[in-house]
Design a protein around this motif. Sequence first.
Motif, PDB file in Angstrom:
ATOM      1  N   HIS A 197       0.817  -1.214   0.000  1.00 32.58           N
ATOM      2  CA  HIS A 197       0.000   0.000   0.000  1.00 32.58           C
ATOM      3  C   HIS A 197       0.849   1.261   0.000  1.00 32.58           C
ATOM      4  O   HIS A 197       1.930   1.301   0.576  1.00 32.58           O
ATOM      5  CB  HIS A 197      -1.038   0.001   1.131  1.00 32.58           C
ATOM      6  CG  HIS A 197      -0.484  -0.015   2.523  1.00 32.58           C
ATOM      7  ND1 HIS A 197      -0.152   1.129   3.198  1.00 32.58           N
ATOM      8  CD2 HIS A 197      -0.219  -1.033   3.366  1.00 32.58           C
ATOM      9  CE1 HIS A 197       0.279   0.813   4.418  1.00 32.58           C
ATOM     10  NE2 HIS A 197       0.261  -0.494   4.540  1.00 32.58           N
ATOM     11  N   ASP A 223       3.680  -6.476   3.702  1.00 32.26           N
ATOM     12  CA  ASP A 223       3.221  -5.390   4.568  1.00 32.26           C
ATOM     13  C   ASP A 223       3.393  -5.756   6.047  1.00 32.26           C
ATOM     14  O   ASP A 223       2.677  -5.263   6.901  1.00 32.26           O
ATOM     15  CB  ASP A 223       1.730  -5.111   4.247  1.00 32.26           C
ATOM     16  CG  ASP A 223       1.192  -3.885   4.955  1.00 32.26           C
ATOM     17  OD1 ASP A 223       2.000  -3.039   5.374  1.00 32.26           O
ATOM     18  OD2 ASP A 223      -0.036  -3.791   5.099  1.00 32.26           O
ATOM     19  N   ASP A 239       6.232   1.175   6.530  1.00 36.31           N
ATOM     20  CA  ASP A 239       4.892   0.606   6.396  1.00 36.31           C
ATOM     21  C   ASP A 239       4.110   1.512   5.468  1.00 36.31           C
ATOM     22  O   ASP A 239       3.598   2.523   5.887  1.00 36.31           O
ATOM     23  CB  ASP A 239       4.253   0.514   7.780  1.00 36.31           C
ATOM     24  CG  ASP A 239       2.799   0.063   7.728  1.00 36.31           C
ATOM     25  OD1 ASP A 239       2.371  -0.418   6.670  1.00 36.31           O
ATOM     26  OD2 ASP A 239       2.098   0.208   8.744  1.00 36.31           O
ATOM     27  N   ASP A 240       3.990   1.294   4.178  1.00 35.46           N
ATOM     28  CA  ASP A 240       4.417   0.051   3.575  1.00 35.46           C
ATOM     29  C   ASP A 240       5.340   0.314   2.394  1.00 35.46           C
ATOM     30  O   ASP A 240       5.427  -0.459   1.458  1.00 35.46           O
ATOM     31  CB  ASP A 240       3.158  -0.708   3.145  1.00 35.46           C
ATOM     32  CG  ASP A 240       3.438  -2.095   2.628  1.00 35.46           C
ATOM     33  OD1 ASP A 240       4.502  -2.642   2.941  1.00 35.46           O
ATOM     34  OD2 ASP A 240       2.622  -2.624   1.886  1.00 35.46           O
ATOM     35  N   GLU A 274      -4.988   1.911   2.746  1.00 37.45           N
ATOM     36  CA  GLU A 274      -5.000   0.698   3.569  1.00 37.45           C
ATOM     37  C   GLU A 274      -5.099   1.059   5.042  1.00 37.45           C
ATOM     38  O   GLU A 274      -5.793   0.405   5.811  1.00 37.45           O
ATOM     39  CB  GLU A 274      -3.723  -0.111   3.320  1.00 37.45           C
ATOM     40  CG  GLU A 274      -3.732  -1.518   3.915  1.00 37.45           C
ATOM     41  CD  GLU A 274      -3.230  -1.598   5.360  1.00 37.45           C
ATOM     42  OE1 GLU A 274      -3.388  -2.660   5.970  1.00 37.45           O
ATOM     43  OE2 GLU A 274      -2.692  -0.595   5.884  1.00 37.45           O
ATOM     44  N   GLU A 275      -4.402   2.121   5.437  1.00 41.95           N
ATOM     45  CA  GLU A 275      -4.295   2.460   6.861  1.00 41.95           C
ATOM     46  C   GLU A 275      -5.615   2.926   7.454  1.00 41.95           C
ATOM     47  O   GLU A 275      -5.771   2.991   8.664  1.00 41.95           O
ATOM     48  CB  GLU A 275      -3.224   3.537   7.087  1.00 41.95           C
ATOM     49  CG  GLU A 275      -1.808   3.094   6.716  1.00 41.95           C
ATOM     50  CD  GLU A 275      -1.247   2.047   7.664  1.00 41.95           C
ATOM     51  OE1 GLU A 275      -1.969   1.622   8.592  1.00 41.95           O
ATOM     52  OE2 GLU A 275      -0.087   1.656   7.468  1.00 41.95           O
TER      53      GLU A 275
HETATM   54 ZN    ZN Z   1       0.846  -1.493   6.342  1.00 42.93          ZN
END
Ligand code: ZN
Length: 411
Positions: A77, A196, A139-140, A173-174
Motif C-alpha cells: 500500500h 506489509d 509501512d508500507d 489501507e491504513e
Molecule cells: Zn501497512
Amino acid sequence: MKAYERLLQYVRIASASDEKGAGSPSAPGIWDMARLLEREMREMGLSEVCLDEHCYLYAAIPANIETEAAVLGFIAHMDVSPASPCEDIRARLVDYDGGDILLSEDKNIVMRVSDFPFLEDYAGKRLIVTDGTTLLGADDKAGIAEILTMAERLLADDSIKHGKIVIAFTPDEEIGRGTEHFDLKRFGADFAYTVDGGRFGEISYENFNASSAQVSFTGRSVHPGTAKNVLINAQLLAMEFFSMLPAAERPENTEGREGFFLLDESGGSVESAFQRYILRDHDARRLRAREDMIGEAARRINERYGEGRAEPVITQTYRNMAEVVEKYPFMIDIAKEAVRAAGGEPFIAPIRGGTDGANLSFMGLPCPNLGTASHNHHGRLEFACADDMELVVVTLVKIAEAYASIGKRQR
Ligand SMILES: [Zn+2]
C-alpha cells in the motif's frame, strides 16, 4: 538499485491517508506517490502499467516459461498511517553496532534497547531511521521498494524462470479502505501475497475476526431538584454496562491469540449516551461469544432500568483469512522455503489486526502477508533494516520462481 535506496526516495513523499477524506484516494499525497511509482514502473519496462481513477496502480511482468503456470500477485500500500506526522521526513542510514540510537541530538530523542530489546538483533547491520519527529513510512513503502526491486531483477535476468507476475499498489489501507476499489479482475492473480508485515521472515495468514458494537443508552432527564427516584442518568448506564465486560480482556491485557473488547469511543449527557466498542478474536466462535456478552450486558441493564435503556448494534468488520488460506497450504510452504533460501528463519505470526489480504482472501484471492524488515510501524521510532530488505527481495524472487511450477487455481 537496492531496495533501501528506493525506500529513501519514497519516504520523501508525504502520503498519509485521511480518515475524513471522502474520495479514493482519501488524500492528494497518495496521488503524488502513485504518479512517482507509475513513472518508475514504465521506465523499468513493466507491462500493463495502469493507474486507475481510484488511485490503484497495477502492472505485470510477462511469463518467461512455456508452460501455463498460476498468475502470482504481490501487493503493497502507498499510503502511510495518519497516526504520526509524515511531512519532511528526515530518514538516514545508520551503521548500527548495538546499543541505543540517538535519533535527534537537539531534541534528545533516543531509541532505547530497554524499550525495544529486538534492536540488538540488528547489531552489525544498516538501519534506516528518522530523526524521531516523524514516522518513516516503511509501512508500507518498504514493501513497495522490495516488490519493485524484485521486478527489476526478474526483468534483468532471464535465467530466473517464472510465470506471469502481477503487482498492485493500493491507497488507503491504513484507514481500512485499501480494497474498496480493488479490481480483482484486472489484477488477474490466482494467488497473491501482501508485503506489509514486520521482521524479515515473518509470514502471517491469521488475522483477527473483527466486529464493532455501537451501544446507545437512553436516560430520563428531570430537574435535579426533583430527581429522587425518577432521574436515570444515561452516562451511568454506560459506565455500568462497561463494568460488566471482563477487565482481563482489554487490549492492554492481551497478546498473541487472546481476543479483546476495546472501548474505542464514548460520550453523552444525562439524557443519552453512547459507547463504541471494537471486538476482536482469532477464533470466530469466541468472537461470537463476545458479541453475545454485549447483548447479555444490554439485557441486564434493561432488566434493571426498563426496556430500551441500552441498545446495541453489532456490525461485522472483517474475518480471519486463515479460513481461506488454509485451503492452499503450499502458499505458506513456498513462503517458508523462500525465506530459508534467502538465509532467514521463517516464523508464523498471528496478526493482531486486519490486513488488506484478509479482505482480498474473502473476495476470492488467497493472500497471506510477508514481513518487510521494518518495525515500530505508525510511530516516530519506526525503522527498517536496509540489509534485511535485500533478503526480502531475494525471498520474493524465490517465491516467483517457485510458482512457475504451480498450476492455475481451480475456481
Ligand atoms: Zn501497512
